[in-house]
Design an enzyme around this catalytic site. Structure first.
Site, PDB file in Angstrom:
ATOM      1  N   THR A  92       0.818  -1.210   0.000  1.00  0.00           N
ATOM      2  CA  THR A  92       0.000   0.000   0.000  1.00  0.00           C
ATOM      3  C   THR A  92       0.856   1.266   0.000  1.00  0.00           C
ATOM      4  O   THR A  92       1.876   1.355   0.684  1.00  0.00           O
ATOM      5  CB  THR A  92      -0.918   0.011   1.237  1.00  0.00           C
ATOM      6  OG1 THR A  92      -1.778  -1.121   1.172  1.00  0.00           O
ATOM      7  CG2 THR A  92      -1.756   1.270   1.294  1.00  0.00           C
ATOM      8  N   SER A  98      -6.170  -0.137  -3.091  1.00  0.00           N
ATOM      9  CA  SER A  98      -6.826  -1.210  -3.843  1.00  0.00           C
ATOM     10  C   SER A  98      -6.305  -1.319  -5.276  1.00  0.00           C
ATOM     11  O   SER A  98      -6.217  -2.413  -5.830  1.00  0.00           O
ATOM     12  CB  SER A  98      -8.337  -0.979  -3.862  1.00  0.00           C
ATOM     13  OG  SER A  98      -8.871  -1.004  -2.550  1.00  0.00           O
ATOM     14  N   GLY A 131       2.571  -2.833   8.211  1.00  0.00           N
ATOM     15  CA  GLY A 131       2.714  -3.519   9.496  1.00  0.00           C
ATOM     16  C   GLY A 131       4.136  -3.990   9.728  1.00  0.00           C
ATOM     17  O   GLY A 131       4.836  -4.408   8.797  1.00  0.00           O
ATOM     18  N   ARG A 271     -29.330 -11.921  32.539  1.00  0.00           N
ATOM     19  CA  ARG A 271     -29.782 -10.585  32.915  1.00  0.00           C
ATOM     20  C   ARG A 271     -31.307 -10.534  32.931  1.00  0.00           C
ATOM     21  O   ARG A 271     -31.953 -10.857  31.925  1.00  0.00           O
ATOM     22  CB  ARG A 271     -29.237  -9.568  31.911  1.00  0.00           C
ATOM     23  CG  ARG A 271     -29.791  -8.163  32.040  1.00  0.00           C
ATOM     24  CD  ARG A 271     -29.245  -7.423  33.224  1.00  0.00           C
ATOM     25  NE  ARG A 271     -29.453  -5.981  33.092  1.00  0.00           N
ATOM     26  CZ  ARG A 271     -29.115  -5.097  34.012  1.00  0.00           C
ATOM     27  NH1 ARG A 271     -28.535  -5.498  35.133  1.00  0.00           N
ATOM     28  NH2 ARG A 271     -29.325  -3.805  33.822  1.00  0.00           N
ATOM     29  N   THR A 379     -11.358  -3.196   5.477  1.00  0.00           N
ATOM     30  CA  THR A 379     -10.650  -2.499   4.407  1.00  0.00           C
ATOM     31  C   THR A 379      -9.212  -2.947   4.186  1.00  0.00           C
ATOM     32  O   THR A 379      -8.610  -2.538   3.193  1.00  0.00           O
ATOM     33  CB  THR A 379     -10.659  -0.970   4.642  1.00  0.00           C
ATOM     34  OG1 THR A 379     -10.245  -0.682   5.987  1.00  0.00           O
ATOM     35  CG2 THR A 379     -12.041  -0.397   4.422  1.00  0.00           C
ATOM     36  N   GLU A 381      -6.299  -6.084   3.506  1.00  0.00           N
ATOM     37  CA  GLU A 381      -6.313  -7.325   2.728  1.00  0.00           C
ATOM     38  C   GLU A 381      -7.419  -7.286   1.674  1.00  0.00           C
ATOM     39  O   GLU A 381      -8.041  -8.302   1.353  1.00  0.00           O
ATOM     40  CB  GLU A 381      -6.493  -8.546   3.639  1.00  0.00           C
ATOM     41  CG  GLU A 381      -5.285  -8.901   4.448  1.00  0.00           C
ATOM     42  CD  GLU A 381      -4.200  -9.575   3.639  1.00  0.00           C
ATOM     43  OE1 GLU A 381      -4.500 -10.203   2.617  1.00  0.00           O
ATOM     44  OE2 GLU A 381      -3.035  -9.452   4.031  1.00  0.00           O
ATOM     45  N   ASP A 383     -10.219  -4.021   0.193  1.00  0.00           N
ATOM     46  CA  ASP A 383     -11.425  -3.287   0.590  1.00  0.00           C
ATOM     47  C   ASP A 383     -12.649  -4.126   0.233  1.00  0.00           C
ATOM     48  O   ASP A 383     -12.758  -4.661  -0.863  1.00  0.00           O
ATOM     49  CB  ASP A 383     -11.454  -1.943  -0.140  1.00  0.00           C
ATOM     50  CG  ASP A 383     -12.685  -1.144   0.195  1.00  0.00           C
ATOM     51  OD1 ASP A 383     -13.757  -1.433  -0.384  1.00  0.00           O
ATOM     52  OD2 ASP A 383     -12.600  -0.227   1.017  1.00  0.00           O
TER      53      ASP A 383
END
Length: 601
Positions: A92, A98, A131, A271, A379, A381, A383
């Site tokens: 990217t 994309s 990353g 609950r 979004t 790996e 979009d």
């Protein structure tokens, strides 16, 4: 915790996994089911750690072993596997995500020195959101435009499009190498344990052998060659080898969905609020409104479970056989299921948070952090909107192949029925309101297939009409919502088929009965929500009302077995870590919650 503390925790997690004898890289290389199952399990421990594992092994390691050749495997595999060589997947860019074919980073061969000159030509080409880059990464698979001197000796440069190169980033001490500039992308909405960074290259030199050359090579003289016949096929083959990342994200997202559904259903079953004037308060899950929210969600979770298992099986067979039709099927199925699963889970997390009331807003009950950390799954790996368009494009191609008399593989075989399914429905069937008929798998599968066939046929006609007037690009954009609806419908039809296969394989009668109720609920809700069936008179108004009543009845039936159904996910309390959603809550809903707040109980 700070992002620095969270990042250190993620490093410790990965090192602990490796030191315990688990080898994610070896799993991803030849024991795929274990890797994808590990991703699903890891997602509820810490999503940042799960994503960092994916960056290190699926993206960085996977690109080296799947796009490179044996020399790259021999040089890098063991160090990647052991986490001695943390790395990045640098695809990217600031201005391109994309649209991978539009990436601007260049790798130009200097024939004299036998090196690639990797360069960032302008600010828009800075690698972004990478990353492992901000702190840990010592090397990266960099996607760049491969450029070599023209063969005619004119001095011109031939651009062969985007290829992958291994580029060192840091030395052993962690200092950036000459020409490499890395900045920290800083705090994010979630996943702050992942050290995302931005990378700029200024004429960085790497050896010619650093081209990952499975699909294309450049020799010492600068001559480019490829076993594939066209640039389009080379590009598709390169991206196709990265399918495993989508499968891993699908598994991780499903793990989050299972955890959130478990917390919300366990809490709702304990609950208590309000009740009849002369009786005790009732569990909030006994209210029809909450059942309508959570029981179809539980059904969809199981549908995604069986669909994910089918995808993993197909992926394993694809890696074994290398069958071209299966490769195409897995590419499309993984794109569609990744988009569907992550989009559904993102919405479900908000529903589960609301279902838990104010206590769902407490950070300790994890809905907030799961929602924030998971949000980006929609979004990265790929979009989701782009992935859905890939599915629609594949459907249209298969549709055209069918008219041309070409073979249609098993995954798409039901499209052969489009002509029959597009005919006006039998009036007797469209008015049949008997529960026996409405819960007949043959009717339900046929209905979801009819929807796909109808959407496919009509969008093909629309595209043909608009293309003549507007051109292909603008015609596609004019039909885009229609195409996205088609992709979603196709995914749900495949999910239902996988679900009923799971029902059939269940040995225990009670288990089979519960799964059948879930599968019926999944299908009936899709029919109920889809206006196409009523617009086409596929179901009459009376039948639509009968379906709505049956959905309510099935929600009540599933509510009776909801606790054992979430218990079947087998998420240990020390992994779930949400005081209001623990298995022990059946005896004491508030004990862990009060203790976490500091009360002595």
């Amino acid at each position: 915790m700070t992002k620095e503390e969270h990042r250190e925790l993620c490093r410790q997690h990965l090192r602990l996994v490796v030191s315990a004898g688990y080898n994610p890289m070896k799993f991803f290389d030849n024991d795929y089911k274990k890797y994808f199952y590990l991703a699903e399990l890891y997602s509820l421990i810490d999503l940042s750690s799960m994503v960092k594992m994916g960056v290190q092994y699926s993206l960085w390691g996977g690109s080296v072993v799947n796009l490179g050749t044996e020399k790259h495997r021999a040089k890098y595999f063991d160090d990647i596997d052991s986490f001695r060589l943390p790395g990045c997947f640098a695809m990217t860019e600031l201005r391109h995500g994309s649209n991978v074919a539009g990436l601007q980073t260049t790798a130009t061969l200097d024939v004299a020195s036998d090196e690639w000159d990797v360069h960032t030509p302008d600010e828009g080409a800075i690698k972004w959101w990478i990353g492992n880059a901000a702190e840990d990464g010592r090397a990266a698979t960099v996607f760049a435009r491969l450029r070599v001197p023209a063969a005619d000796g004119s001095g011109a440069i031939d651009d062969h499009g985007v290829h992958a190169f291994i580029v060192p980033l840091r030395d052993e001490s962690g200092a950036c190498l000459p020409g490499v500039e890395i900045r920290d992308c800083g705090y994010k909405v979630g996943l702050n344990g992942v050290d995302n960074g931005a990378i700029r290259f200024t004429h960085v030199r790497v050896p010619r052998d650093n081209l990952l050359n499975r699909f294309a090579s450049v020799d010492r003289s600068g001559r480019y060659s490829s076993p594939l016949s066209s640039a389009g096929k080379r590009f598709a083959a390169t991206l196709g080898e990265l399918t495993g990342g989508r499968v891993g994200l699908t598994a991780g997202s499903l793990g989050v969905l299972k955890g959130a559904a478990t917390i919300a259903i366990r809490y709702g079953s304990q609950r208590q609020q309000f009740g009849p004037p002369d009786g005790a308060e009732v569990a909030v899950l006994d209210y029809q409104s909450l059942q309508w929210k959570l029981m179809p969600m539980l059904a969809t979770t199981y549908a995604l479970h069986f669909a994910k298992n089918l995808l993993v099986d197909m992926y394993c067979e694809m890696k074994r056989s290398r069958d071209e039709d299966l490769i195409a099927d897995v590419h499309s199925f993984s794109a569609g299921l990744k988009a569907y699963t992550t989009g559904y889970t993102a919405n479900a997390l908000s529903v589960c948070r609301e279902a838990c009331g104010g206590h769902g807003y407490a950070a300790i009950n994890r809905m907030g952090v799961l929602r924030s950390d998971h949000d980006i799954f929609q979004t990265f790996e790929g979009d989701n909107t782009v992935l859905q368009q890939q599915v629609a494009a594949m459907l249209l191609k298969r549709y055209q192949d069918e008219f041309a008399g070409g073979a249609v593989s098993a995954t798409w075989a039901y499209l052969k029925q489009w002509a029959i399914g597009a005919l006006p429905p039998n009036p007797l069937v469209s008015h049949d309101t008997a529960p026996r008929h409405l819960r007949d798998p043959a009717f339900l599968k046929r209905a979801l297939r009819y929807r796909v066939a109808r959407l496919l046929h009509t969008v093909a006609l629309r595209l043909r009409k608009h293309t003549k007037r507007l051109g292909a690009f603008h015609a596609w954009n004019k039909c885009l919502n229609h195409l996205l609806a088609l992709a979603k419908a196709h995914q749900e039809a495949l999910m239902l088929d996988a679900f009923y296969s799971g029902v059939t394989s269940a040995v225990d009668p009670d288990c089979r009965r519960a799964l059948k109720a879930l599968a019926d609920l999944f299908a009936l809700q899709r029919i109920h929500e889809e206006a196409l069936f009523r617009n086409d008179d596929y179901i009459s108004p009376e039948k639509s009302k009968a379906i709505a009543r049956l959905i309510e009845d099935l929600c009540l039936e599933v509510r009776g077995v909801a606790l054992p159904l979430v218990a079947a996910f087998a998420i240990p309390d020390h992994i779930l870590r949400a005081p209001i959603g623990l298995a022990t809550g059946a005896e004491d809903l508030w004990g862990e919650y009060l203790a976490a707040a500091g009360f002595h109980v």
